[in-house]
Enzyme design. Structure first.
Site, mmCIF file in Angstrom:
data_model
loop_
_atom_site.group_PDB
_atom_site.id
_atom_site.type_symbol
_atom_site.label_atom_id
_atom_site.label_comp_id
_atom_site.label_asym_id
_atom_site.label_seq_id
_atom_site.Cartn_x
_atom_site.Cartn_y
_atom_site.Cartn_z
ATOM 1 N N GLU A 242 -3.158 2.932 1.433
ATOM 2 C CA GLU A 242 -2.761 3.707 0.273
ATOM 3 C C GLU A 242 -3.370 4.883 0.122
ATOM 4 O OE1 GLU A 242 -3.555 3.837 -4.681
ATOM 5 O OE2 GLU A 242 -3.788 1.764 -3.589
ATOM 6 N N HIS B 293 0.723 -1.128 -0.145
ATOM 7 C CA HIS B 293 -0.150 0.187 0.093
ATOM 8 C C HIS B 293 0.983 1.265 0.034
ATOM 9 C CE1 HIS B 293 -2.617 -3.000 1.802
ATOM 10 N NE2 HIS B 293 -3.673 -2.567 1.083
ATOM 11 N N SER C 3 -6.224 -9.830 -2.809
ATOM 12 C CA SER C 3 -5.437 -10.426 -1.540
ATOM 13 C C SER C 3 -5.755 -11.522 -1.142
ATOM 14 C CB SER C 3 -5.779 -9.452 -0.162
ATOM 15 O OG SER C 3 -7.257 -9.334 -0.150
#
Length: 284
Positions: free
Chosen positions: A130, A74, A268
């Site tokens: 992020e 991120h 993910s």
């Protein structure tokens, strides 16, 4: 019952890169820290923790003094790197290259808007790692919008530079762009589509994938923003879509009349976990 696993689901490049670096370091050092969960998936994090990875927060920085810490995909704001240097923390930067490029773009956009008395607008989720890393590049001098309603924060009389968190929806980005153009009081508008296509291209693919099966099992960590968005894509295409984090959440009644089952997941979600879910379904 025929069970199929989506070949295009699973880790994106940025996550693969971060986990690979973590595994190499764990093999060398035995114990390594990561700032926050290196991936938003409880099962994968448990695997890495068993190898010696320990997730820490900003409040734990003193515990990591003089040790090795991974920056996850991120990315992080400059402040994080300054804090780490002060504490002699050995940083291993696993920021996704796409995110790292976007961080530089945000800084350039901010300088451009400073000269024009304008505003940097970022489409993204407030508080997401992020986005925190992006706004930190410009000392928080950027407007974060999550939807059209949030555009009320924007001064449409001034120049606007629109960018996006890499994992945002292309459809939403286009809606925000269109609304900015509609409401702008000047023609000094810069639109920079910074959405990662490796992620956004999964939307149309998963839409078609989900239509092919009687039941769809979407595997994702409960705290994954990407997972929530992609699950909704699948659910819209097939109402018999169920979101789970691991095999313990499977319910036999979901498959009573099913002849075909599709398994897919977020960026993910590890492939091995989807394979594990497929095996678990056959034993129900």
């Amino acid at each position: 019952m025929k069970i199929s696993i989506d070949e295009k689901s699973g880790f994106c490049f940025g996550v693969v890169n971060a986990i690979s670096k973590a595994e190499i370091l764990l093999g060398e050092k035995g114990k390594v820290f990561s700032l926050g969960d290196i991936v938003h998936n409880k099962v994968e994090m448990s695997r890495l923790e068993n190898l010696g990875l320990q997730s820490v927060s900003y409040n734990d920085f003193t515990k990591v003094m003089g040790k090795t810490m991974i920056i996850r995909a991120h990315g992080e704001p400059p402040l994080t790197y300054r804090m780490a240097r002060e504490l002699c923390i050995d940083i291993v930067d696993a920021t996704c290259p796409v995110v790292a490029k976007l961080q530089k773009t945000v800084k350039k956009a901010w300088k451009q808007m400073q000269e024009a008395d304008g505003q940097v607008v970022i489409l993204g989720k407030r508080g997401h790692a992020e986005v925190v890393g992006l706004t930190g590049q410009v000392d928080e001098d950027a407007i974060v919008v999550e939807n059209l309603e949030d555009l009320r924060q924007v001064d449409f009389k001034k120049p606007i530079y629109l960018l996006s968190q890499t994992t945002q929806s292309l459809e939403l980005f286009d809606e925000v762009k269109a609304e900015i153009y509609r409401r702008a009081k000047n023609d000094n508008i810069t639109i920079h589509d910074t959405i990662c296509r490796q992620v956004s291209n999964r939307n149309p693919h998963l839409r078609e994938f989900s239509k092919q099966f009687d039941v769809v099992i979407f595997v994702s960590g409960h705290h994954s923003s990407n997972g929530k968005a992609l699950y909704e894509v699948c659910r819209a295409a097939n109402e018999n879509t169920y979101k789970i984090e691991d095999g313990t959440e499977l319910r036999g009644e979901w498959f009573e009349n099913a002849e075909t089952v599709g398994i897919c997941g977020a960026t993910s979600t590890p492939k091995w976990l989807m394979e594990q879910i497929a095996t678990a379904i056959t034993t129900l």
